[in-house]
Structures are given as structure tokens and as C-alpha cells.
Design a protein around this motif. Structure first.
Motif, PDB file in Angstrom:
ATOM      1  N   VAL A  81       2.676 -36.599   5.918  1.00 16.76           N
ATOM      2  CA  VAL A  81       3.161 -36.798   4.390  1.00 16.76           C
ATOM      3  C   VAL A  81       1.806 -37.023   3.555  1.00 16.76           C
ATOM      4  CG1 VAL A  81       4.601 -38.000   2.677  1.00 16.76           C
ATOM      5  CG2 VAL A  81       5.382 -37.378   5.165  1.00 16.76           C
ATOM      6  N   TRP A  82       1.707 -36.235   2.578  1.00 20.68           N
ATOM      7  CA  TRP A  82       0.459 -36.540   1.327  1.00 20.68           C
ATOM      8  C   TRP A  82       1.141 -36.793   0.123  1.00 20.68           C
ATOM      9  CZ3 TRP A  82      -4.706 -37.044   1.281  1.00 20.68           C
ATOM     10  CH2 TRP A  82      -5.351 -37.214   0.349  1.00 20.68           C
ATOM     11  N   ILE A  83       0.816 -37.943  -0.492  1.00 20.52           N
ATOM     12  CA  ILE A  83       1.457 -38.340  -1.962  1.00 20.52           C
ATOM     13  C   ILE A  83       0.081 -38.494  -2.668  1.00 20.52           C
ATOM     14  CG2 ILE A  83       2.689 -39.802  -3.273  1.00 20.52           C
ATOM     15  CD1 ILE A  83       3.142 -40.155   0.415  1.00 20.52           C
ATOM     16  N   ASP A  84      -0.149 -37.494  -3.642  1.00 21.00           N
ATOM     17  CA  ASP A  84      -1.475 -37.606  -4.364  1.00 21.00           C
ATOM     18  C   ASP A  84      -1.307 -38.453  -5.122  1.00 21.00           C
ATOM     19  OD1 ASP A  84      -3.671 -35.905  -4.173  1.00 21.00           O
ATOM     20  OD2 ASP A  84      -3.231 -35.500  -6.256  1.00 21.00           O
ATOM     21  N   ASP A  90       3.815 -31.023 -13.864  1.00 20.95           N
ATOM     22  CA  ASP A  90       3.172 -29.735 -14.236  1.00 20.95           C
ATOM     23  C   ASP A  90       2.201 -29.646 -13.056  1.00 20.95           C
ATOM     24  OD1 ASP A  90       4.551 -29.726 -16.223  1.00 20.95           O
ATOM     25  OD2 ASP A  90       3.141 -30.679 -17.524  1.00 20.95           O
ATOM     26  N   VAL A  91       1.562 -30.724 -12.559  1.00 21.77           N
ATOM     27  CA  VAL A  91       0.463 -30.549 -11.480  1.00 21.77           C
ATOM     28  C   VAL A  91       1.153 -29.972 -10.341  1.00 21.77           C
ATOM     29  CG1 VAL A  91      -1.108 -31.939  -9.909  1.00 21.77           C
ATOM     30  CG2 VAL A  91      -1.067 -32.516 -12.487  1.00 21.77           C
ATOM     31  N   ALA A  92       2.476 -30.606  -9.762  1.00 18.37           N
ATOM     32  CA  ALA A  92       2.950 -30.198  -8.548  1.00 18.37           C
ATOM     33  C   ALA A  92       3.182 -28.386  -8.921  1.00 18.37           C
ATOM     34  CB  ALA A  92       4.506 -30.890  -8.491  1.00 18.37           C
ATOM     35  N   ARG A  93       3.849 -28.228  -9.939  1.00 13.50           N
ATOM     36  CA  ARG A  93       4.212 -26.860 -10.115  1.00 13.50           C
ATOM     37  C   ARG A  93       3.062 -26.056 -10.053  1.00 13.50           C
ATOM     38  NH1 ARG A  93       5.672 -27.458 -15.125  1.00 13.50           N
ATOM     39  NH2 ARG A  93       7.654 -28.417 -14.501  1.00 13.50           N
ATOM     40  N   ALA A  94       1.847 -26.372 -10.680  1.00  9.51           N
ATOM     41  CA  ALA A  94       0.667 -25.619 -10.663  1.00  9.51           C
ATOM     42  C   ALA A  94      -0.106 -25.367  -9.127  1.00  9.51           C
ATOM     43  CB  ALA A  94      -0.429 -26.116 -11.691  1.00  9.51           C
ATOM     44  N   ALA A  95       0.193 -26.501  -8.467  1.00  7.21           N
ATOM     45  CA  ALA A  95      -0.488 -26.423  -7.094  1.00  7.21           C
ATOM     46  C   ALA A  95       0.545 -25.870  -6.102  1.00  7.21           C
ATOM     47  CB  ALA A  95      -0.798 -27.689  -6.894  1.00  7.21           C
ATOM     48  N   GLY A  96       1.736 -25.713  -6.104  1.00  4.35           N
ATOM     49  CA  GLY A  96       2.709 -25.487  -5.405  1.00  4.35           C
ATOM     50  C   GLY A  96       3.395 -26.649  -4.372  1.00  4.35           C
ATOM     51  N   ALA A  97       3.183 -27.643  -5.069  1.00  4.13           N
ATOM     52  CA  ALA A  97       3.219 -29.004  -4.100  1.00  4.13           C
ATOM     53  C   ALA A  97       4.692 -29.358  -4.732  1.00  4.13           C
ATOM     54  CB  ALA A  97       2.425 -30.050  -4.436  1.00  4.13           C
ATOM     55  N   ASP A  98       5.426 -30.241  -3.911  1.00  2.00           N
ATOM     56  CA  ASP A  98       6.709 -30.610  -4.185  1.00  2.00           C
ATOM     57  C   ASP A  98       6.483 -31.999  -5.213  1.00  2.00           C
ATOM     58  OD1 ASP A  98       8.260 -29.322  -2.854  1.00  2.00           O
ATOM     59  OD2 ASP A  98       7.572 -30.268  -0.813  1.00  2.00           O
ATOM     60  N   TYR A  99       7.586 -32.159  -6.091  1.00  2.00           N
ATOM     61  CA  TYR A  99       7.646 -33.215  -7.012  1.00  2.00           C
ATOM     62  C   TYR A  99       8.737 -33.972  -6.965  1.00  2.00           C
ATOM     63  CZ  TYR A  99       8.208 -36.037 -11.326  1.00  2.00           C
ATOM     64  OH  TYR A  99       8.340 -37.000 -12.246  1.00  2.00           O
ATOM     65  N   MET A 129      -4.367 -31.681  -8.821  1.00  2.00           N
ATOM     66  CA  MET A 129      -4.273 -32.451  -7.591  1.00  2.00           C
ATOM     67  C   MET A 129      -5.822 -32.585  -7.091  1.00  2.00           C
ATOM     68  SD  MET A 129      -1.462 -32.288  -5.944  1.00  2.00           S
ATOM     69  CE  MET A 129      -1.560 -32.138  -4.143  1.00  2.00           C
ATOM     70  N   SER A 130      -6.165 -33.623  -6.605  1.00  2.00           N
ATOM     71  CA  SER A 130      -7.494 -34.187  -6.094  1.00  2.00           C
ATOM     72  C   SER A 130      -7.889 -33.201  -5.301  1.00  2.00           C
ATOM     73  CB  SER A 130      -7.412 -35.646  -5.530  1.00  2.00           C
ATOM     74  OG  SER A 130      -6.525 -35.514  -4.285  1.00  2.00           O
ATOM     75  N   LEU A 131      -9.143 -33.215  -5.076  1.00  2.00           N
ATOM     76  CA  LEU A 131      -9.849 -32.325  -4.101  1.00  2.00           C
ATOM     77  C   LEU A 131      -9.167 -32.385  -2.525  1.00  2.00           C
ATOM     78  CD1 LEU A 131     -13.786 -32.247  -5.096  1.00  2.00           C
ATOM     79  CD2 LEU A 131     -12.192 -30.503  -5.588  1.00  2.00           C
ATOM     80  N   ALA A 132      -9.255 -33.747  -1.971  1.00  2.00           N
ATOM     81  CA  ALA A 132      -8.383 -33.836  -0.829  1.00  2.00           C
ATOM     82  C   ALA A 132      -7.251 -33.469  -0.864  1.00  2.00           C
ATOM     83  CB  ALA A 132      -8.672 -35.288  -0.536  1.00  2.00           C
ATOM     84  N   GLY A 133      -6.451 -33.779  -2.056  1.00  2.00           N
ATOM     85  CA  GLY A 133      -4.869 -33.480  -2.196  1.00  2.00           C
ATOM     86  C   GLY A 133      -4.841 -31.765  -2.029  1.00  2.00           C
ATOM     87  N   GLN A 134      -5.635 -31.190  -2.545  1.00  2.00           N
ATOM     88  CA  GLN A 134      -5.487 -29.728  -2.571  1.00  2.00           C
ATOM     89  C   GLN A 134      -5.642 -29.143  -1.082  1.00  2.00           C
ATOM     90  OE1 GLN A 134      -8.475 -27.638  -5.363  1.00  2.00           O
ATOM     91  NE2 GLN A 134      -8.027 -29.498  -6.602  1.00  2.00           N
ATOM     92  N   THR A 135      -6.734 -29.888  -0.232  1.00  2.00           N
ATOM     93  CA  THR A 135      -6.809 -29.477   0.885  1.00  2.00           C
ATOM     94  C   THR A 135      -5.455 -30.017   1.978  1.00  2.00           C
ATOM     95  OG1 THR A 135      -9.140 -29.589   0.982  1.00  2.00           O
ATOM     96  CG2 THR A 135      -8.417 -29.760   3.076  1.00  2.00           C
ATOM     97  N   ALA A 136      -5.104 -31.172   1.492  1.00  2.00           N
ATOM     98  CA  ALA A 136      -3.884 -31.622   2.321  1.00  2.00           C
ATOM     99  C   ALA A 136      -2.745 -30.773   2.413  1.00  2.00           C
ATOM    100  CB  ALA A 136      -3.658 -33.057   1.713  1.00  2.00           C
ATOM    101  N   GLY A 137      -2.623 -29.609   1.323  1.00  3.78           N
ATOM    102  CA  GLY A 137      -1.451 -28.997   1.611  1.00  3.78           C
ATOM    103  C   GLY A 137      -1.243 -28.226   2.787  1.00  3.78           C
ATOM    104  N   ARG A 138      -2.502 -27.944   3.314  1.00  4.84           N
ATOM    105  CA  ARG A 138      -2.332 -27.248   4.501  1.00  4.84           C
ATOM    106  C   ARG A 138      -1.930 -27.806   5.750  1.00  4.84           C
ATOM    107  NH1 ARG A 138      -7.342 -25.102   2.101  1.00  4.84           N
ATOM    108  NH2 ARG A 138      -8.202 -26.104   3.448  1.00  4.84           N
ATOM    109  N   HIS A 139      -2.147 -29.222   5.609  1.00  5.57           N
ATOM    110  CA  HIS A 139      -1.786 -30.253   6.716  1.00  5.57           C
ATOM    111  C   HIS A 139      -0.736 -31.036   6.473  1.00  5.57           C
ATOM    112  CE1 HIS A 139      -5.828 -28.538   7.988  1.00  5.57           C
ATOM    113  NE2 HIS A 139      -6.042 -28.858   6.814  1.00  5.57           N
ATOM    114  N   SER A 140       0.203 -30.640   5.738  1.00  6.59           N
ATOM    115  CA  SER A 140       1.296 -31.623   5.453  1.00  6.59           C
ATOM    116  C   SER A 140       2.698 -30.962   5.684  1.00  6.59           C
ATOM    117  CB  SER A 140       1.262 -32.244   3.940  1.00  6.59           C
ATOM    118  OG  SER A 140      -0.031 -32.756   3.568  1.00  6.59           O
TER     119      SER A 140
END
Length: 204
Positions: free
Chosen positions: A159-162, A190-199, A170-181
Motif C-alpha cells: 500500500v502506497w499513500i502519497d 485532482d492528483v489521483a485523477r491525473a495519475a490514475g491513482a485512487d483517492y 504525485m511525487s517521483l517515488a509515488g509515480q513509480t510506486a503505482g507499478r508496485h502497489s
């Protein structure tokens, strides 16, 4: 010598800042301000695994760098209720200030320190092999990302919480974390929507 002095001063500043917010974090943990944010984390923790008894206590490794990352991790503690929780952070004394047991100190690193990244990754690998967690939860920064990357290789849920500080992207680490979470969260819609993350709300 100057670099060493700077690192020592930074660590001492981090300890003092975290010590000041621990009492505030404790009050927040008793409120509903982070209720929405912790619900998806609790679902990941409670998810049953094939061949694992639903009655076995889940073991969690909760990891964060010092400063704001650590403060936000503390507020997520209600999500870990009923679990065997181990904490890991990069600043000595933080766990003592927070009155946490099962705490571990890990080497800090940043993306410009290649050797320290390797050293941190090796230390995290050893910690994961010793604790054998079912879930790794992190609020960042780079050491938390390394922990997720290693954990996923062994089938451990992640689980990654930016950090809430990343209000624009998203932080640089957070952007990478998406592939490992298994669960990838931003605390800004808005950040979640742009990155494809959950909010699911914010911890603060």
C-alpha cells in the motif's frame, strides 16, 4: 565534514519536529478526520489469502521516512487495529517519541545517492525476510518505495499513500510506486485523477 554536520542537523530537526506533532497525531487518531482515508487500507489488510487462515493475525510493516511522512503514517494507525505491527523509519528516536514497540531503524537515501540506495535496499530486504509481513504500508519516501518493490517480489501485499504535501502531482517515488502497489493512493482528488491513482480522502 560540512556535509556530515548538515545531515546531523537535519536529523535533529526532524526528531524535534516529529516530537512536537506526535501529541497532535495521537489526538487525530481518536477522531474521524482520517476515517475515509483508512477504509481502503483496512480492506487490503483484511483481504483473505488462499491457504491463509482468516483467524491468523495479519503482520504489517509500516514504514516512513522522518518528518511529514512519519507524521502521516502515525495517523493511519487505526487501520492497523488488531494486527501485529512493525514500524520502520529513517530517524533514530522517532519511534521512542511515539512510544512504539517493534520499531526498526533503516538507512535513509535519495535518488542522487546510488550507493546509499543499494545499502538501504539491502537493509530493507533483510528486514522483510526477518519480519515476514503480510502487508507493507508506506507514506514514502524513497526507502518506502524500495520496501514496496522488494515486497512485491515475494508476493507481499503493498500500500502506497502519497504525502499530502504533493498537492500538484504525485511525487517521483509515488509515480513509480503505482507499478508496485496493490493499493495506490493520493490524498488529492485532482492528483489521483491525473495519475490514475485512487483517492479516498486525506489523513490531515
Amino acid at each position: 565534514m560540512a556535509a556530515h554536520t548538515g545531515r546531523v542537523n537535519e536529523e535533529e530537526s526532524g526528531r524535534r519536529r516529529s516530537a512536537r506533532v506526535c501529541s497532535g497525531a495521537a489526538q487525530l487518531r481518536g477522531s474521524n478526520c482520517a476515517f475515509r482515508a483508512i477504509q481502503p487500507i483496512k480492506k487490503v489488510i483484511a483481504r483473505e489469502e488462499k491457504g491463509v487462515s482468516e483467524y491468523r493475525t495479519r503482520r504489517i510493516l509500516a514504514i516512513a521516512s522522518g518528518g511529514g511522512h512519519w507524521e502521516q503514517l502515525l495517523i493511519l494507525q487505526p487501520a492497523f487495529s488488531g494486527c501485529d505491527v512493525h514500524y520502520a523509519t529513517t530517524l533514530e528516536g522517532l519511534a521512542d517519541h511515539s512510544r512504539l514497540s517493534n520499531a526498526h531503524l533503516i538507512p535513509d537515501c535519495n535518488r542522487d545517492e546510488k550507493l546509499r540506495i543499494l545499502y538501504s535496499a539491502f537493509s530493507l530486504f533483510r528486514l522483510l525476510m526477518r519480519i515476514r509481513p503480510d502487508i507493507v504500508v508506506t507514506t514514502g519516501a524513497l526507502p518506502g518505495l524500495l520496501a514496496l518493490m522488494i515486497a512485491r517480489r515475494f508476493g507481499i501485499r503493498t500500500v502506497w499513500i502519497d504525502s499530502i504535501a504533493n498537492a500538484e502531482e504525485m511525487s517521483l517515488a509515488g509515480q513509480t510506486a503505482g507499478r508496485h502497489s496493490d493499493l495506490w493512493l493520493s490524498q488529492w482528488p485532482d492528483v489521483a485523477r491525473a495519475a490514475g491513482a485512487d483517492y479516498s480522502g486525506a489523513v490531515l
